[in-house]
Motif scaffolding. Structure first.
Motif, PDB file in Angstrom:
ATOM      1  N   LEU A 171       9.337   6.768  10.684  1.00  0.00           N
ATOM      2  CA  LEU A 171       9.739   8.104  10.215  1.00  0.00           C
ATOM      3  C   LEU A 171       8.549   8.862   9.639  1.00  0.00           C
ATOM      4  N   ARG A 172       7.679   8.135   8.938  1.00  0.00           N
ATOM      5  CA  ARG A 172       6.480   8.751   8.365  1.00  0.00           C
ATOM      6  C   ARG A 172       5.611   9.357   9.459  1.00  0.00           C
ATOM      7  N   VAL A 173       5.356   8.592  10.510  1.00  0.00           N
ATOM      8  CA  VAL A 173       4.495   9.063  11.594  1.00  0.00           C
ATOM      9  C   VAL A 173       5.157  10.222  12.345  1.00  0.00           C
ATOM     10  N   ILE A 174       6.433  10.075  12.677  1.00  0.00           N
ATOM     11  CA  ILE A 174       7.149  11.109  13.430  1.00  0.00           C
ATOM     12  C   ILE A 174       7.154  12.437  12.675  1.00  0.00           C
ATOM     13  N   ASN A 175       7.273  12.362  11.350  1.00  0.00           N
ATOM     14  CA  ASN A 175       7.365  13.580  10.548  1.00  0.00           C
ATOM     15  C   ASN A 175       6.033  14.055   9.980  1.00  0.00           C
ATOM     16  N   GLY A 176       4.938  13.359  10.304  1.00  0.00           N
ATOM     17  CA  GLY A 176       3.605  13.821   9.954  1.00  0.00           C
ATOM     18  C   GLY A 176       3.177  13.617   8.512  1.00  0.00           C
ATOM     19  N   PHE A 177       3.775  12.654   7.833  1.00  0.00           N
ATOM     20  CA  PHE A 177       3.357  12.349   6.464  1.00  0.00           C
ATOM     21  C   PHE A 177       2.182  11.381   6.495  1.00  0.00           C
ATOM     22  N   GLU A 178       1.293  11.498   5.513  1.00  0.00           N
ATOM     23  CA  GLU A 178       0.134  10.614   5.448  1.00  0.00           C
ATOM     24  C   GLU A 178       0.472   9.261   4.857  1.00  0.00           C
ATOM     25  N   SER A 179       1.537   9.194   4.047  1.00  0.00           N
ATOM     26  CA  SER A 179       1.917   7.921   3.440  1.00  0.00           C
ATOM     27  C   SER A 179       3.438   7.834   3.360  1.00  0.00           C
ATOM     28  N   SER A 180       3.919   6.609   3.273  1.00  0.00           N
ATOM     29  CA  SER A 180       5.355   6.391   3.103  1.00  0.00           C
ATOM     30  C   SER A 180       5.831   6.950   1.769  1.00  0.00           C
ATOM     31  N   GLU A 181       4.959   6.916   0.762  1.00  0.00           N
ATOM     32  CA  GLU A 181       5.315   7.441  -0.550  1.00  0.00           C
ATOM     33  C   GLU A 181       5.609   8.937  -0.475  1.00  0.00           C
ATOM     34  N   GLN A 182       4.825   9.669   0.318  1.00  0.00           N
ATOM     35  CA  GLN A 182       5.078  11.098   0.494  1.00  0.00           C
ATOM     36  C   GLN A 182       6.443  11.330   1.134  1.00  0.00           C
ATOM     37  N   LEU A 183       6.763  10.535   2.132  1.00  0.00           N
ATOM     38  CA  LEU A 183       8.057  10.657   2.800  1.00  0.00           C
ATOM     39  C   LEU A 183       9.195  10.361   1.831  1.00  0.00           C
ATOM     40  N   VAL A 184       9.077   9.284   1.070  1.00  0.00           N
ATOM     41  CA  VAL A 184      10.129   8.920   0.106  1.00  0.00           C
ATOM     42  C   VAL A 184      10.270  10.013  -0.951  1.00  0.00           C
ATOM     43  N   ARG A 185       9.159  10.583  -1.394  1.00  0.00           N
ATOM     44  CA  ARG A 185       9.207  11.666  -2.381  1.00  0.00           C
ATOM     45  C   ARG A 185       9.957  12.876  -1.805  1.00  0.00           C
ATOM     46  N   GLN A 186       9.688  13.216  -0.554  1.00  0.00           N
ATOM     47  CA  GLN A 186      10.372  14.335   0.096  1.00  0.00           C
ATOM     48  C   GLN A 186      11.868  14.053   0.244  1.00  0.00           C
ATOM     49  N   LEU A 187      12.207  12.832   0.671  1.00  0.00           N
ATOM     50  CA  LEU A 187      13.617  12.453   0.803  1.00  0.00           C
ATOM     51  C   LEU A 187      14.314  12.488  -0.558  1.00  0.00           C
ATOM     52  N   SER A 188      13.622  12.048  -1.614  1.00  0.00           N
ATOM     53  CA  SER A 188      14.188  12.058  -2.968  1.00  0.00           C
ATOM     54  C   SER A 188      14.477  13.478  -3.423  1.00  0.00           C
ATOM     55  N   GLU A 189      13.532  14.377  -3.185  1.00  0.00           N
ATOM     56  CA  GLU A 189      13.724  15.771  -3.584  1.00  0.00           C
ATOM     57  C   GLU A 189      14.917  16.383  -2.852  1.00  0.00           C
ATOM     58  N   GLN A 190      15.019  16.122  -1.560  1.00  0.00           N
ATOM     59  CA  GLN A 190      16.146  16.633  -0.777  1.00  0.00           C
ATOM     60  C   GLN A 190      17.459  16.045  -1.275  1.00  0.00           C
ATOM     61  N   HIS A 191      17.461  14.746  -1.555  1.00  0.00           N
ATOM     62  CA  HIS A 191      18.669  14.070  -2.034  1.00  0.00           C
ATOM     63  C   HIS A 191      19.100  14.621  -3.389  1.00  0.00           C
ATOM     64  N   ARG A 192      18.141  14.880  -4.277  1.00  0.00           N
ATOM     65  CA  ARG A 192      18.470  15.448  -5.590  1.00  0.00           C
ATOM     66  C   ARG A 192      19.114  16.825  -5.440  1.00  0.00           C
ATOM     67  N   ARG A 193      18.597  17.631  -4.525  1.00  0.00           N
ATOM     68  CA  ARG A 193      19.193  18.955  -4.295  1.00  0.00           C
ATOM     69  C   ARG A 193      20.609  18.817  -3.759  1.00  0.00           C
ATOM     70  N   ASP A 194      20.796  17.891  -2.807  1.00  0.00           N
ATOM     71  CA  ASP A 194      22.117  17.704  -2.191  1.00  0.00           C
ATOM     72  C   ASP A 194      23.122  17.077  -3.151  1.00  0.00           C
ATOM     73  N   CYS A 195      22.656  16.204  -4.051  1.00  0.00           N
ATOM     74  CA  CYS A 195      23.554  15.458  -4.948  1.00  0.00           C
ATOM     75  C   CYS A 195      23.548  16.004  -6.364  1.00  0.00           C
ATOM     76  N   LYS A 196      23.083  17.197  -6.539  1.00  0.00           N
ATOM     77  CA  LYS A 196      23.133  17.876  -7.841  1.00  0.00           C
ATOM     78  C   LYS A 196      22.440  17.097  -8.954  1.00  0.00           C
ATOM     79  N   GLY A 197      21.204  16.677  -8.701  1.00  0.00           N
ATOM     80  CA  GLY A 197      20.390  16.136  -9.777  1.00  0.00           C
ATOM     81  C   GLY A 197      20.391  14.637  -9.973  1.00  0.00           C
ATOM     82  N   GLU A 198      20.954  13.871  -9.049  1.00  0.00           N
ATOM     83  CA  GLU A 198      20.897  12.411  -9.181  1.00  0.00           C
ATOM     84  C   GLU A 198      19.441  11.998  -9.294  1.00  0.00           C
TER      85      GLU A 198
END
Length: 76
Positions: free
Chosen positions: A19-46
């Motif tokens: 997923l990291r390579v397909i989406n152009g992230f330099e590290s897995s940590e960047q991808l997880v950070r992006q997914l976390s931010e999206q999840h927080r927006r979708d789940c109202k601050g979890e």
């Protein structure tokens, strides 16, 4: 974000790397950070969510099913 399905018997770490390579992230940590931010927006601050739940949410699948199919954790 491109949500590529996991390959059969692909472990979470390998899927995360793909997923990291397909989406152009330099590290897995960047991808997880992006997914976390999206999840927080979708789940109202979890605050903190395990990686397998973030990926499962992106794939719109149950976290338990994803974990069972793509980890070495023993399930009965």
């Amino acid at each position: 974000m491109i949500a590529a399905q996991p390959l059969p018997n692909e472990y979470i770490k390998g899927h995360l790397g793909r997923l990291r390579v397909i989406n152009g992230f330099e590290s897995s940590e960047q991808l997880v950070r992006q997914l976390s931010e999206q999840h927080r927006r979708d789940c109202k601050g979890e605050k903190s969510t395990p990686t397998h739940k973030l990926i499962a949410a992106m794939l719109k699948t149950e976290p338990e099913h994803y974990l069972r199919q793509h980890s070495l954790l023993p399930f009965t």
